[in-house]
Scaffold this motif. Sequence first.
Motif, mmCIF file in Angstrom:
data_model
loop_
_atom_site.group_PDB
_atom_site.id
_atom_site.type_symbol
_atom_site.label_atom_id
_atom_site.label_comp_id
_atom_site.label_asym_id
_atom_site.label_seq_id
_atom_site.Cartn_x
_atom_site.Cartn_y
_atom_site.Cartn_z
ATOM 1 N N PHE A 179 14.653 -1.210 80.874
ATOM 2 C CA PHE A 179 14.296 -0.444 79.775
ATOM 3 C C PHE A 179 13.609 0.818 79.599
ATOM 4 N N GLY A 180 13.162 1.683 80.073
ATOM 5 C CA GLY A 180 11.961 2.370 79.255
ATOM 6 C C GLY A 180 11.926 3.088 79.810
ATOM 7 N N MET A 181 10.422 3.935 79.801
ATOM 8 C CA MET A 181 10.747 5.765 80.173
ATOM 9 C C MET A 181 10.655 5.583 82.244
ATOM 10 N N ARG A 182 11.529 6.316 82.558
ATOM 11 C CA ARG A 182 11.720 6.544 84.277
ATOM 12 C C ARG A 182 11.624 7.260 84.707
ATOM 13 N N MET A 183 11.268 7.946 86.414
ATOM 14 C CA MET A 183 12.088 9.384 87.243
ATOM 15 C C MET A 183 13.330 8.880 86.789
ATOM 16 N N HIS A 184 14.773 9.802 86.554
ATOM 17 C CA HIS A 184 15.294 9.634 86.729
ATOM 18 C C HIS A 184 16.250 10.422 88.011
ATOM 19 N N PRO A 185 16.980 8.793 89.179
ATOM 20 C CA PRO A 185 16.942 8.999 90.129
ATOM 21 C C PRO A 185 17.826 10.530 90.464
ATOM 22 N N THR A 186 19.091 10.837 89.678
ATOM 23 C CA THR A 186 19.673 11.771 90.021
ATOM 24 C C THR A 186 19.314 13.102 89.187
ATOM 25 N N LYS A 187 19.214 12.858 87.175
ATOM 26 C CA LYS A 187 18.112 14.689 87.036
ATOM 27 C C LYS A 187 16.747 15.007 87.937
ATOM 28 N N HIS A 188 16.243 13.679 88.515
ATOM 29 C CA HIS A 188 14.986 14.660 88.718
ATOM 30 C C HIS A 188 13.542 14.590 87.523
ATOM 31 N N ARG A 190 11.743 13.096 84.025
ATOM 32 C CA ARG A 190 10.981 11.661 83.583
ATOM 33 C C ARG A 190 12.206 11.584 82.109
ATOM 34 N N ILE A 191 13.229 10.647 81.799
ATOM 35 C CA ILE A 191 13.868 10.360 80.762
ATOM 36 C C ILE A 191 13.340 8.312 80.338
#
Length: 325
Positions: A179-188, A190-191
């Motif tokens: 859980f937490g903020m991350r770089m989305h692997p497909t949307k590219h 940070r969400i």
Amino acid sequence: MKNKLIVTLTTVRGSRQYSLGQVARYLVIFFIALSAVSFFISNWLLVKTSDDLADLVEDHEQLNDQYEMMLGTQNLYKNELDQLSVSLSRVASQRDKLKAENIRMGDELYEGNNRIGELSATLGTSLNGLETLLNVEPTGDLSTERLESLTMMANQRLFMLNSIPNGVPIQAIRISDSFGMRMHPTKHKRILHSGIDYKADVGTPVYSTADGVVESAGNQHDGYGKQVVILHDFGFKTTYSHLNDIDVNSGEFIHKGQKIGESGNTGRTTGPHLHYEVRHLYSAINPAPFVAWNIANFDSIFTKVKSVKWASLKNLYPLNQIAQP
């Protein structure tokens, strides 16, 4: 012979010499050097892979422990507590009955006192075990009131643990994202990653982490693929996404530990896994404290999850029978 490389091959039929040019000599030297580098890189990768495998095994063992806690322990606690309650009540009743009887004969009085001592010891050992299970401070009190108080506390905790999500929903390989903020692997971009991703093979059973009712079960159009959403008591909700198969229907009542589907790779994913969320009044909460929550560390959830107004729970029946946090 300055720019020549002589290669001699010896067999059972004799020796033969071959002359190679300078370019060929460089190719041979390059091949030998490449082989040496490949050897060292392969050994380094082997060591690294072994370390990674050891980490995965450790993660898998931890998930198995959490899985066993979620699926089996609550029922085991309930069965043990039910049996313990009956046993303790019987022992306490026998002890009190013996105390109340007026045994006047010498031998009978001696035997009766011994029996009272044995029953008190049994009762004390059992009550200490119950206090240890509930992780409460031992008091040495062997009264019927103490037995009733501990039994009520255990039942209230089990009620909460069946009503609010806890434990893991799947026997996974490992946690692949938290859980937490991350770089989305497909949307590219940070969400917020609003749940926990459990890496698992397609077809791995998925279980409900609390009693509830299915709000929705089917294919979603927001990247979650096949998804099950379950409503629980006290405003909690859990979601199980990217499923390969769904075993429940909307409106169906679900009990803790019931299989609701199988993990998969549907929707927008980079590999097979289960995306698991815990929500309270539509707001996503970090599932980690709920995953680790059990009967022994019961009070931990009230301090680790501050976004829920736990204090008001003490006014609800049957929780108001004993003061809650």
